[in-house]
Motif scaffolding. Structure first.
Motif, PDB file in Angstrom:
ATOM      1  N   PHE A 681       0.835  -1.203   0.000  1.00  0.00           N
ATOM      2  CA  PHE A 681       0.000   0.000   0.000  1.00  0.00           C
ATOM      3  C   PHE A 681       0.875   1.261   0.000  1.00  0.00           C
ATOM      4  O   PHE A 681       0.617   2.229  -0.728  1.00  0.00           O
ATOM      5  CB  PHE A 681      -0.917  -0.023   1.225  1.00  0.00           C
ATOM      6  CG  PHE A 681      -1.835   1.175   1.314  1.00  0.00           C
ATOM      7  CD1 PHE A 681      -2.955   1.269   0.507  1.00  0.00           C
ATOM      8  CD2 PHE A 681      -1.569   2.208   2.206  1.00  0.00           C
ATOM      9  CE1 PHE A 681      -3.803   2.368   0.585  1.00  0.00           C
ATOM     10  CE2 PHE A 681      -2.412   3.309   2.290  1.00  0.00           C
ATOM     11  CZ  PHE A 681      -3.536   3.381   1.475  1.00  0.00           C
ATOM     12  N   LEU A 682       1.936   1.225   0.836  1.00  0.00           N
ATOM     13  CA  LEU A 682       2.829   2.378   0.930  1.00  0.00           C
ATOM     14  C   LEU A 682       3.565   2.606  -0.398  1.00  0.00           C
ATOM     15  O   LEU A 682       3.686   3.741  -0.877  1.00  0.00           O
ATOM     16  CB  LEU A 682       3.834   2.150   2.069  1.00  0.00           C
ATOM     17  CG  LEU A 682       4.837   3.288   2.318  1.00  0.00           C
ATOM     18  CD1 LEU A 682       4.122   4.584   2.666  1.00  0.00           C
ATOM     19  CD2 LEU A 682       5.817   2.890   3.439  1.00  0.00           C
ATOM     20  N   ILE A 683       4.045   1.506  -1.004  1.00  0.00           N
ATOM     21  CA  ILE A 683       4.739   1.627  -2.295  1.00  0.00           C
ATOM     22  C   ILE A 683       3.785   2.167  -3.351  1.00  0.00           C
ATOM     23  O   ILE A 683       4.159   2.982  -4.204  1.00  0.00           O
ATOM     24  CB  ILE A 683       5.332   0.272  -2.707  1.00  0.00           C
ATOM     25  CG1 ILE A 683       6.488  -0.113  -1.782  1.00  0.00           C
ATOM     26  CG2 ILE A 683       5.808   0.293  -4.158  1.00  0.00           C
ATOM     27  CD1 ILE A 683       7.041  -1.503  -2.007  1.00  0.00           C
ATOM     28  N   GLY A 684       2.520   1.702  -3.338  1.00  0.00           N
ATOM     29  CA  GLY A 684       1.546   2.188  -4.307  1.00  0.00           C
ATOM     30  C   GLY A 684       1.326   3.684  -4.205  1.00  0.00           C
ATOM     31  O   GLY A 684       1.224   4.382  -5.225  1.00  0.00           O
ATOM     32  N   LEU A 685       1.255   4.226  -2.952  1.00  0.00           N
ATOM     33  CA  LEU A 685       1.094   5.668  -2.781  1.00  0.00           C
ATOM     34  C   LEU A 685       2.298   6.420  -3.333  1.00  0.00           C
ATOM     35  O   LEU A 685       2.172   7.468  -3.990  1.00  0.00           O
ATOM     36  CB  LEU A 685       0.896   5.989  -1.297  1.00  0.00           C
ATOM     37  CG  LEU A 685      -0.423   5.519  -0.662  1.00  0.00           C
ATOM     38  CD1 LEU A 685      -0.416   5.784   0.829  1.00  0.00           C
ATOM     39  CD2 LEU A 685      -1.615   6.211  -1.319  1.00  0.00           C
ATOM     40  N   TYR A 689       2.347   9.061  -6.547  1.00  0.00           N
ATOM     41  CA  TYR A 689       2.850  10.430  -6.450  1.00  0.00           C
ATOM     42  C   TYR A 689       3.993  10.649  -7.452  1.00  0.00           C
ATOM     43  O   TYR A 689       4.103  11.715  -8.069  1.00  0.00           O
ATOM     44  CB  TYR A 689       3.327  10.706  -5.028  1.00  0.00           C
ATOM     45  CG  TYR A 689       3.711  12.161  -4.792  1.00  0.00           C
ATOM     46  CD1 TYR A 689       2.724  13.129  -4.593  1.00  0.00           C
ATOM     47  CD2 TYR A 689       5.050  12.571  -4.783  1.00  0.00           C
ATOM     48  CE1 TYR A 689       3.064  14.458  -4.398  1.00  0.00           C
ATOM     49  CE2 TYR A 689       5.398  13.894  -4.580  1.00  0.00           C
ATOM     50  CZ  TYR A 689       4.397  14.841  -4.376  1.00  0.00           C
ATOM     51  OH  TYR A 689       4.730  16.157  -4.189  1.00  0.00           O
ATOM     52  N   ALA A 690       4.818   9.610  -7.624  1.00  0.00           N
ATOM     53  CA  ALA A 690       5.916   9.719  -8.587  1.00  0.00           C
ATOM     54  C   ALA A 690       5.383   9.888 -10.004  1.00  0.00           C
ATOM     55  O   ALA A 690       5.883  10.697 -10.791  1.00  0.00           O
ATOM     56  CB  ALA A 690       6.822   8.485  -8.496  1.00  0.00           C
ATOM     57  N   GLU A 706      14.297  11.039  -4.327  1.00  0.00           N
ATOM     58  CA  GLU A 706      14.620  11.548  -2.981  1.00  0.00           C
ATOM     59  C   GLU A 706      13.373  12.101  -2.296  1.00  0.00           C
ATOM     60  O   GLU A 706      13.195  11.936  -1.085  1.00  0.00           O
ATOM     61  CB  GLU A 706      15.690  12.634  -3.104  1.00  0.00           C
ATOM     62  CG  GLU A 706      17.037  12.111  -3.603  1.00  0.00           C
ATOM     63  CD  GLU A 706      18.019  13.246  -3.882  1.00  0.00           C
ATOM     64  OE1 GLU A 706      17.593  14.419  -3.794  1.00  0.00           O
ATOM     65  OE2 GLU A 706      19.198  12.953  -4.179  1.00  0.00           O
ATOM     66  N   ILE A 707      12.479  12.740  -3.055  1.00  0.00           N
ATOM     67  CA  ILE A 707      11.278  13.336  -2.453  1.00  0.00           C
ATOM     68  C   ILE A 707      10.387  12.267  -1.827  1.00  0.00           C
ATOM     69  O   ILE A 707       9.843  12.450  -0.728  1.00  0.00           O
ATOM     70  CB  ILE A 707      10.509  14.149  -3.515  1.00  0.00           C
ATOM     71  CG1 ILE A 707      11.306  15.403  -3.886  1.00  0.00           C
ATOM     72  CG2 ILE A 707       9.121  14.537  -3.004  1.00  0.00           C
ATOM     73  CD1 ILE A 707      10.684  16.193  -5.018  1.00  0.00           C
TER      74      ILE A 707
END
Length: 742
Positions: A681-685, A689-690, A706-707
């Protein structure tokens, strides 16, 4: 002179009657022999034509299968990714569906499977498994070691668990020159080939057998026709090397009649010589009492009683019956010839539309003039009956044939009224090809548009259904007719996005971009995720997907492929997240979606059906989400993660301390509520955003990495490519092109 008795007359009659009987009998035998010889020769000629026709039809089907399979192996991106890319269930499912389309398209195919060289696994219509577990592994291995590929094999026994079936197989190396990536195997049941051949002949009259290049029969020795019969017709296929043998039942009797005709004629001539000689002999003996004989014959003719009906056989009645049978057989033969002419016309048009006549130009010219066509300028239109599933359910087969005849007749009549020349033929159950031939190349497209609009309006006003007509590009040379047909097919396939009951010119659709596939797949995954998470925005996302497909004017096949993926992904995501009691609603939704894909012609219909089928399922998922434990807590945690996902220190331990819950229990609740792990889930967010920054900013890949919390840019690129399917740079470039196409 008075005659006391009629013994002399009887003797004279007995003297002449045998001569007359023998003479007439021999003449009848000659006549029957000549008629039999004509019938036998006609039957032999028809047998040769039938054998050549069957060989051509079987070769055409096998060539079509081989061509489509080779084309799929060379051009299918999904298949290439399956062979060289990492293992992916969705891709395996797509490739399995791709293989299944060959079976659906060609009824002769029994099975298709694909061998992947890099890990030694075989994919068929049911599952993927190592070659050691595949029943037909021995033939796959022997085929891979073979130098030749793309050649149909002799009959063989295909292993299928405990049972085995006789098949002929086609193996294709991928790539074609080396086969280093894999091997595509297509199997056709010998029994299906037998049924296909026997559908084209009258089995009460004709026997058919097929032999491989070594002379071994396909269908068993019981059906083999004797090769010594003169009436047998044998045709060897230039494509497969197989021999097609056709024979007429009772062929030995016909052979006897054919070869015995000379004997019958010799016997008849001998009988005639005997009769002439005997007549001269009896006449010479009877010359002196000739007057008495004539007198007595005169008296006899007035005194003799007429024969009772049926007492003596009437040879002329027999001759009349033979002629009647000859006429009946000739009429039946003419009807068969007419049927063959229709098939010949359909075959001619199929070859014309495919542009496959260059190998035999002389035969092509003969067919071209046979059907009364003249060279000039050409254009093809493809008429398709709208909502054909409902059309088939509403009308009986007889009514359907009548309506199709009416539509084609109306097209011909309107063209004649306009002074135009056209050729029409129903090439599929729901598609009519219209070939317009004109001497004026400038107004060619205008003439076809005018004709198509008149036909469409007439059908709409007078019949209880509508048609959509695709117009191809003008063809100023004969080889360009196939391209015009392809353009017309592409145009009419856009009916799903442009709507039914209209004229679609290929100019409107040729060169239109289809968009980037991963963008559509991303939208589909978003729809399924929002529906699974009970977010109210999923209908808007679904409408946006349909709107994007409408803007890009995707073909029917592309729309079906995307929506089938949506159904698959929906079932894949929800099957493990729903309890057993709620899975019935998932099955109902799946059935409704698949039925909509089968019966709907336009995107508007598909969108309405998909919303109707998914709304009950979304309600069920929402109710389950509300009833789950700790739903509010997980919602707060999820909101917190959504707001702080760029924090490098964000982890299960940090969340556990903040919300006072054990890390393992938190991970379990998060998986149970959202359907995915916390890390996924965290990677998907982060990836979402990327992608947003890649689309909306000019920041470099390293800056974006980096962001969102990746200290190592290489790790970010690897994760991005795994999730999205392409690298960050490729994604940014594709989005720029996608924006320009709009």
């Amino acid at each position: 002179m008075r005659i006391g008795n009629n013994n002399y007359i009887k003797r004279m009659l007995l003297s002449y009657l045998p001569i007359l009987f023998v003479t007439v009998s021999m003449l009848v035998f000659i006549f029957i022999s000549v008629i039999n010889e004509i019938n036998v020769r006609n039957a032999s000629q028809a047998n040769r034509l039938t054998a050549a026709f069957i060989a051509n039809m079987v070769d055409s089907s096998l060539k079509g299968i081989a061509f489509d399979a080779q084309k799929m192996g060379e051009t299918s991106e999904e298949l290439q990714q399956f062979l060289v890319g990492p293992s992916d269930r969705a891709r395996e499912y797509d490739v399995s569906n791709l293989l299944s389309t060959l079976i659906v398209r060609y009824g002769l195919i029994d099975s298709v499977y694909l061998y992947r060289a890099r890990d030694g696994k075989v994919l068929d219509q049911s599952e993927i498994r190592p070659i050691e577990q595949f029943p037909d592994r021995s033939y796959v291995r022997s085929s891979m070691e073979s130098i030749l590929s793309g050649v149909w094999s002799p009959p063989r026994l295909k292993e299928n668990g405990a049972a085995s079936v006789s098949v002929t197989s086609l193996g294709l190396k991928i790539p074609r020159d080396s086969g280093s990536l894999g091997y595509l195997m297509i199997n056709i049941k010998v029994s299906s080939l037998d049924s296909y051949i026997h559908q084209m002949i009258d089995q009460n009259i004709t026997e058919a057998q097929l032999f491989d290049a070594q002379g071994k029969p396909f269908f068993g020795e019981s059906g083999a026709a004797s090769s010594s019969s003169t009436l047998n017709a044998e045709v060897v296929s230039d494509y497969t090397g197989w021999k097609y043998r056709m024979s007429i039942k009772g062929g030995k009797l016909f052979d006897f009649l054919l070869h015995g005709s000379t004997v019958w004629i010799l016997l008849a001539l001998g009988a005639i010589v005997f009769a002439i000689g005997s007549t001269f002999y009896v006449t010479r003996r009877s010359y002196k009492p000739i007057e008495a004989i004539l007198h007595r014959i005169d008296r006899f003719s007035s005194a003799i009683k007429p024969a009772e009906p049926g007492e003596n056989r009437n040879e002329f009645a027999f001759i009349d019956h033979a002629i009647e049978r000859l006429i009946t057989n000739n009429m039946a033969f003419q009807e068969k010839q007419q049927e063959h002419l229709v098939i010949r016309r359909q075959q001619f048009l199929q070859i014309l539309l495919k542009g496959e006549y260059e190998d035999d130009r002389a035969a092509w010219e003969q067919e071209w003039h046979h059907f009364g066509l003249a060279a000039g300028h050409f254009i093809v239109a493809l008429l398709e009956i709208d909502h054909y599933v409902q059309f088939g359910l509403k009308y009986s087969p007889g009514d359907q044939s009548l309506f199709k005849f009416i539509v084609s007749s109306v097209a011909v009549e309107i063209s004649e009224q306009n002074g135009q020349r056209i050729v029409t033929e129903w090439i599929f159950k729901h598609q009519l090809v219209v070939l317009l031939i004109s001497d004026d190349g400038e107004a060619l497209e205008h003439q076809m548009l005018q004709l198509a609009e008149q036909v469409r309006v007439w059908v709409e006003q007078h019949l209880d259904f509508t048609v959509t007509i695709g117009i191809g590009s003008p063809a100023h040379q004969e080889p360009a007719i196939a391209r015009s047909f392809d353009d017309a097919s592409a145009a009419v396939s856009r009916k799903v996005t442009l709507g039914a009951n209209q004229i679609i010119d290929s100019v409107e659709v040729i060169g239109k971009p289809d968009g980037e596939w991963f963008a559509y797949l991303e939208s589909i995954r978003t729809i399924v995720r929002k529906l699974r998470m009970s977010e109210p925005e999923w209908p808007d996302e679904l409408k946006r997907l349909f709107g994007e497909m409408a803007v890009q004017r995707l073909r029917k096949d592309d729309v079906n492929r995307l929506l089938h993926y949506l159904v698959f992904h929906l079932e894949y995501e929800l099957d493990g997240a729903l309890p057993e009691a709620a899975k019935e609603r998932l099955l109902e939704a799946k059935s409704g979606l698949l039925l909509a894909l089968e019966q709907s012609d336009t995107l508007q219909e598909l969108e309405a059906c998909f919303l109707t089928a998914l709304e009950p399922l979304a309600g069920q998922v929402g109710e389950l989400a509300q009833s789950r434990r700790h739903h509010a807590l997980i919602r707060d945690i999820r909101n917190y993660v959504t707001e702080h996902f760029m924090d490098p220190s964000l982890s299960l331990t940090l969340l556990s301390d903040r919300f006072q819950i054990g890390p393992k229990y938190l991970s379990q609740l998060f998986k149970e509520s959202t359907g995915e792990n916390f890390s996924d889930f965290l990677i998907g967010l982060k990836m979402d955003y990327a992608k947003k920054m890649l689309r909306e900013s000019d920041a470099s890949v390293q800056t974006i990495s980096e962001i969102i919390g990746y200290a190592n840019t290489t790790s970010f690129i690897r994760v991005f490519k795994k999730i999205v399917g392409v690298s960050p740079g490729q994604y940014r470039e594709s989005q720029m092109k996608h924006g320009d196409s709009r």
